[in-house]
Scaffold this active site. Structure first.
Site, PDB file in Angstrom:
ATOM      1  N   SER A  86      22.527 -83.438 -89.033  1.00  0.00           N
ATOM      2  CA  SER A  86      22.787 -83.389 -87.564  1.00  0.00           C
ATOM      3  C   SER A  86      23.845 -82.584 -87.378  1.00  0.00           C
ATOM      4  O   SER A  86      25.043 -82.402 -88.001  1.00  0.00           O
ATOM      5  CB  SER A  86      22.710 -84.454 -87.042  1.00  0.00           C
ATOM      6  OG  SER A  86      21.300 -85.184 -87.282  1.00  0.00           O
ATOM      7  N   ARG A 331      25.897 -77.954 -97.167  1.00  0.00           N
ATOM      8  CA  ARG A 331      24.866 -77.157 -97.398  1.00  0.00           C
ATOM      9  C   ARG A 331      25.596 -75.576 -97.589  1.00  0.00           C
ATOM     10  O   ARG A 331      26.573 -75.370 -96.656  1.00  0.00           O
ATOM     11  CB  ARG A 331      23.797 -77.091 -96.574  1.00  0.00           C
ATOM     12  CG  ARG A 331      22.552 -76.076 -96.465  1.00  0.00           C
ATOM     13  CD  ARG A 331      21.777 -76.686 -97.665  1.00  0.00           C
ATOM     14  NE  ARG A 331      20.505 -76.003 -97.835  1.00  0.00           N
ATOM     15  CZ  ARG A 331      20.051 -74.990 -98.601  1.00  0.00           C
ATOM     16  NH1 ARG A 331      21.225 -74.390 -99.209  1.00  0.00           N
ATOM     17  NH2 ARG A 331      19.086 -74.287 -98.600  1.00  0.00           N
ATOM     18  N   THR A 367      19.791 -70.850 -86.372  1.00  0.00           N
ATOM     19  CA  THR A 367      18.506 -71.581 -86.126  1.00  0.00           C
ATOM     20  C   THR A 367      17.465 -70.656 -85.633  1.00  0.00           C
ATOM     21  O   THR A 367      16.411 -70.497 -85.626  1.00  0.00           O
ATOM     22  CB  THR A 367      18.546 -72.715 -85.464  1.00  0.00           C
ATOM     23  OG1 THR A 367      19.524 -73.636 -86.288  1.00  0.00           O
ATOM     24  CG2 THR A 367      17.126 -73.459 -85.320  1.00  0.00           C
ATOM     25  N   CYS A 518      31.874 -78.081-106.269  1.00  0.00           N
ATOM     26  CA  CYS A 518      30.593 -79.113-105.856  1.00  0.00           C
ATOM     27  C   CYS A 518      31.238 -80.194-105.054  1.00  0.00           C
ATOM     28  O   CYS A 518      32.154 -81.034-105.349  1.00  0.00           O
ATOM     29  CB  CYS A 518      29.987 -79.721-106.980  1.00  0.00           C
ATOM     30  SG  CYS A 518      28.732 -80.938-106.865  1.00  0.00           S
ATOM     31  N   CYS A 542      23.541 -85.011-106.578  1.00  0.00           N
ATOM     32  CA  CYS A 542      23.038 -83.578-105.845  1.00  0.00           C
ATOM     33  C   CYS A 542      22.648 -83.563-104.546  1.00  0.00           C
ATOM     34  O   CYS A 542      21.534 -84.325-103.988  1.00  0.00           O
ATOM     35  CB  CYS A 542      22.184 -82.716-106.680  1.00  0.00           C
ATOM     36  SG  CYS A 542      21.894 -81.158-106.230  1.00  0.00           S
ATOM     37  N   CYS A 545      23.190 -78.658-101.961  1.00  0.00           N
ATOM     38  CA  CYS A 545      23.663 -77.603-101.157  1.00  0.00           C
ATOM     39  C   CYS A 545      23.845 -76.256-101.900  1.00  0.00           C
ATOM     40  O   CYS A 545      23.938 -75.175-101.337  1.00  0.00           O
ATOM     41  CB  CYS A 545      25.252 -77.898-101.199  1.00  0.00           C
ATOM     42  SG  CYS A 545      26.235 -77.980-102.601  1.00  0.00           S
ATOM     43  N   CYS A 548      26.747 -74.526-106.536  1.00  0.00           N
ATOM     44  CA  CYS A 548      26.802 -74.091-107.979  1.00  0.00           C
ATOM     45  C   CYS A 548      25.986 -73.111-108.596  1.00  0.00           C
ATOM     46  O   CYS A 548      26.481 -72.169-109.523  1.00  0.00           O
ATOM     47  CB  CYS A 548      26.396 -75.538-108.710  1.00  0.00           C
ATOM     48  SG  CYS A 548      24.892 -75.927-108.486  1.00  0.00           S
TER      49      CYS A 548
END
Length: 573
Positions: A86, A331, A367, A518, A542, A545, A548
């Protein structure tokens, strides 16, 4: 007529066949591994804003033309919105086109932007700057709530939405046309054996297949490479950033719904592009995050710790003190912009949304462009299926749309910062306020992100403060707040192309950067019985995102999908 698909989060729900539409007109069994095959007119991979907008637009066109096309959306999250954290400043331009009466249809959009500020941070000060953002008419929303609402709208129109289905494989015919996807098998143990809960994957075949997996989508990237779509498009490689975010509940007297703040500068150095955001949502909730470009040089740089530093700043800390963290997540996002748009059409379908890379970097918004691209792809797909046209019309529609105009105008903003913070600010200000994107040149991006990492011998280690447990926290604490969950007894979805590279290259030359880039401590170097450091992969941590897959110096890590329903569970909002 349709079964209601809610969630695949519990083990009792992992009976894949029970989720297929009532009536067996589209079912058949594949001869390979007894996988069931279901045929659709359109298969959409990814239940985010782009994929759901495409699905909704397709069904709208069906109603307008009295045509019945079957549309399926598969989403790897346990429920729609589960992998979307969010906190978003939302531009409703595409939504106004897709669902003009969204207010009457109770879209979870109610907090308009009331204040919009831009600061340049030093270690101890905050300097007000001219605000390049135009957020008048925009809204501060929960993007996960909005995505769930889009999912409901899609289902109301007859779209079949299947959360908990991880698209593992692209299916091709004998002419190398894409004909669908296959979900991964369920109930495979870490050793590769079939457990009692084993269920073979399902083949979902579409006459048209749209890939809307989000940034660095695993199947989308394979398609881009297979058909050389990057060169057929704008030609430049994609560049990325890592966004790390928390949602807080703060004291009522500190909360100002609709307040929006963006910053540049500290805690990042002048050579590392990035900035922070702070959005006041409803119900005393505040979203705060830091975005770091992944072309940073120093392998000792730690995006997670930089985010903790941000929250210690005297302009930020007072808001958070006495508050409570509700959610944590991370992300990657596309920053390549106009220069990096691939040719989005391939034999059998198209790539939409952030899988293609339509983020407007200076706006920090993607978006609205993702939704619009999904709508345009849907219109082209409908033309293919109903009128016998070609998916190439999607590319032509993109180039005449406001997406193209918007990204072209902003095309030189991100590459300007290749020269450093201050030159980047000067060039971008000139472009934004005076030239407005009308210059006759297009700046190029620097090296791909993984090539930008310097060897450790050229860099200085960075010492970060210990977390105070008030505004800054250690990784395990934050990871708990992400509601991340994977079945431990499954093959790892993080694969090393060469298992020797971590110990022979990454550790001695780059000081093991995967242990720092990470944001979930998936990668750790631990001592074996002989005292030698070996890479340990904690795949269950994990956050999906994809950092890596992007930043590894030798591109040795391949991110693939785990069992459907695994990953973060951004369900608080």
């Amino acid at each position: 007529m349709f079964k209601k698909i809610i969630s695949l989060g519990s083990k009792s729900n992992w009976t894949q066949y029970s989720l297929i539409r009532n009536g067996f007109t589209r079912r058949r069994f594949s001869s390979e591994a007894a996988r069931e095959c279901i045929n659709y007119d359109v298969v959409i991979v990814g239940g985010g804003p782009a994929g759901l907008s495409a699905a909704i637009r397709l069904k709208q066109l069906c109603r307008e033309n009295d045509v019945d096309l079957s549309v399926c959306v598969v989403e790897k999250g346990a429920e729609v919105g589960a992998h979307i954290l969010s906190g978003n400043v939302f531009e409703p331009r595409a939504l106004n086109e897709l669902i003009p009466k969204w207010r009457e249809e109770e879209a979870p959009i109610s907090v308009g932007v009331s204040s919009d500020k831009f600061l340049l941070l030093t270690k101890k000060h905050a300097v007000p700057m001219p605000n390049p953002f135009d957020n008048k008419g925009n809204y501060v929303i929960s993007l996960s709530q909005f995505t769930r609402w889009l999912g409901q709208k899609a289902e109301e129109l007859g779209v079949e939405v299947y959360p908990g289905f991880a698209a593992k494989e692209v299916l091709f015919d004998e002419d190398e046309n894409v004909i669908g996807i296959a979900t991964n098998d369920m109930g495979i143990g870490k050793d590769g054996s079939k457990k009692d809960t084993y269920q073979p994957g399902v083949e979902l075949k579409g006459r048209v297949n749209l890939f809307a997996e989000g940034c660095r989508g695993s199947l989308s990237e394979k398609i881009i490479r297979k058909y050389d779509l990057r060169k057929k498009g704008q030609g430049q490689h994609q560049t990325y950033a890592l966004g790390i975010k928390e949602v807080w509940e703060v004291d009522a007297d500190k909360h100002k719904p609709g307040d929006v703040l963006h910053t540049l500068g500290w805690p990042l150095d002048h050579k590392t592009y990035g900035g922070s955001f702070l959005y006041h949502m409803q119900d005393r909730q505040v979203a705060i995050g830091l975005v770091c470009a992944l072309n940073y040089h120093n392998p000792f740089f730690n995006p997670y710790e930089e985010f903790q530093n941000l929250k210690r700043h005297p302009a930020i800390r007072p808001l958070l003190e006495n508050g409570t963290v509700l959610q944590y997540g991370a992300r990657t996002l596309n920053e390549g912009g106009f220069q990096s748009i691939p040719y989005p059409v391939f034999p059998g379908g198209a790539i939409v949304g952030c899988s293609a890379g339509f983020l407007n970097v200076p706006k920090i918004k993607g978006t609205h462009t993702a939704m619009k691209s999904g709508m345009l792809a849907a219109e082209s797909a409908f033309g293919v299926l109903h009128k016998g046209s070609n998916m190439k019309t999607y590319w032509e529609s993109l180039k005449t749309s406001w997406i193209w105009e918007e990204l072209h105008r902003a095309r030189n903003y991100r590459p300007a910062f290749e020269y450093g913070l201050l030159p980047g600010m000067a060039i971008s200000a000139l472009e934004h306020y005076l030239l407005k994107g009308r210059v006759p040149y297009t700046l190029k991006h620097g090296k791909p992100d993984h090539e930008a990492t310097h060897e450790a011998s050229r860099c200085s280690p960075i010492e970060y403060p210990k977390p105070d447990g008030i505004v800054s926290f250690d990784v395990p604490t934050s990871l708990y707040r992400s509601n991340t969950n994977h079945d431990h007894d499954q093959p790892t979805h993080l694969r090393l192309r060469d298992p020797k590279v971590p110990e022979l290259v990454n550790l001695p030359k780059y000081a093991g950067p995967e242990s720092r880039y990470c944001p979930a401590r998936v990668y750790e170097y631990v001592s074996d019985d002989n005292g030698q450091l070996k890479l340990q992969i904690n795949a269950q941590n994990c956050l999906h995102c994809k950092a890596c897959d992007i930043k590894d110096p030798k591109q040795n890590i391949e991110w693939t999908v785990p069992e459907g329903g695994g990953g973060p569970g951004y369900s608080v909002m």
